[in-house]
Scaffold this motif. Structure first.
Motif, PDB file in Angstrom:
ATOM      1  N   GLN A  63      -6.143  11.547  -0.397  1.00 35.56           N
ATOM      2  CA  GLN A  63      -5.682  10.232   0.058  1.00 35.56           C
ATOM      3  C   GLN A  63      -4.330  10.326   0.766  1.00 35.56           C
ATOM      4  O   GLN A  63      -4.147   9.771   1.853  1.00 35.56           O
ATOM      5  CB  GLN A  63      -5.583   9.302  -1.158  1.00 35.56           C
ATOM      6  N   ASP A  64      -3.392  11.071   0.153  1.00 30.47           N
ATOM      7  CA  ASP A  64      -2.068  11.216   0.763  1.00 30.47           C
ATOM      8  C   ASP A  64      -2.157  11.946   2.097  1.00 30.47           C
ATOM      9  O   ASP A  64      -1.479  11.602   3.064  1.00 30.47           O
ATOM     10  CB  ASP A  64      -1.133  11.979  -0.195  1.00 30.47           C
ATOM     11  N   LYS A  67      -7.542   2.561   1.657  1.00 29.96           N
ATOM     12  CA  LYS A  67      -7.031   1.889   0.468  1.00 29.96           C
ATOM     13  C   LYS A  67      -7.134   2.790  -0.756  1.00 29.96           C
ATOM     14  O   LYS A  67      -6.238   2.858  -1.577  1.00 29.96           O
ATOM     15  CB  LYS A  67      -7.863   0.626   0.223  1.00 29.96           C
ATOM     16  N   LYS A 119      -4.098   4.326   8.302  1.00 32.20           N
ATOM     17  CA  LYS A 119      -3.336   3.295   7.596  1.00 32.20           C
ATOM     18  C   LYS A 119      -4.217   2.335   6.812  1.00 32.20           C
ATOM     19  O   LYS A 119      -3.768   1.704   5.867  1.00 32.20           O
ATOM     20  CB  LYS A 119      -2.471   2.531   8.593  1.00 32.20           C
ATOM     21  N   ALA A 146      -3.470   9.648   4.687  1.00 32.12           N
ATOM     22  CA  ALA A 146      -2.419   8.693   5.052  1.00 32.12           C
ATOM     23  C   ALA A 146      -1.430   9.342   6.024  1.00 32.12           C
ATOM     24  O   ALA A 146      -1.028   8.736   7.019  1.00 32.12           O
ATOM     25  CB  ALA A 146      -1.704   8.203   3.801  1.00 32.12           C
ATOM     26  N   ASN A 147      -1.095  10.610   5.742  1.00 27.29           N
ATOM     27  CA  ASN A 147      -0.184  11.337   6.623  1.00 27.29           C
ATOM     28  C   ASN A 147      -0.795  11.592   8.003  1.00 27.29           C
ATOM     29  O   ASN A 147      -0.082  11.771   8.981  1.00 27.29           O
ATOM     30  CB  ASN A 147       0.211  12.678   6.004  1.00 27.29           C
TER      31      ASN A 147
END
Lengths: 79, 79
Positions: B22-23, B34, B31, B26-27
């Protein structure tokens, strides 16, 4: 919106992990077991109401990070 | 007969592997992501023509080896 992504090794790619599981199950007495292959599973929740856009995003995630397209296939299902 | 088994962590069990994915996503700029949780997937082929018996066998495999029932749930689907 929630999606399930299953990632499996392509048909001709060896699956050593699955082989170990298969042998172990055979040793446990499961004689009717013919074949077992292991894969990955992701449950992904994204904030996007448009289903087409959402699926496109999931596709992008798969291609960028989740799936190694050289040796793996993937399937996306809406939950 | 072919079955798909998906194994997922129970709702309240932490999923550190999923968190890393997930991280990372996101990186990569995702965006609208969830939540993502990772699980296991098995494609199992057995020699048994009776579907009820076949499902019972798959169930036994899950309980004996494939699934840790304390922290995981599983679902069986016929392919």
């Amino acid at each position: 919106m929630k999606f399930a992504v299953t990632v499996t090794l392509k048909k001709d790619v060896l699956d050593p992990q699955g082989k170990v599981v298969q042998d172990t199950l055979a040793n446990l007495g499961m004689k009717s077991l013919k074949n077992i292959r292991q894969g990955k599973f992701f449950e992904i929740e994204i904030e996007e109401r448009n289903q087409l856009k959402a699926e496109e995003l999931i596709n992008e995630m798969c291609k960028k990070l989740l799936v190694n397209l050289i040796i793996e296939d993937y399937k996306i299902n809406k939950l």
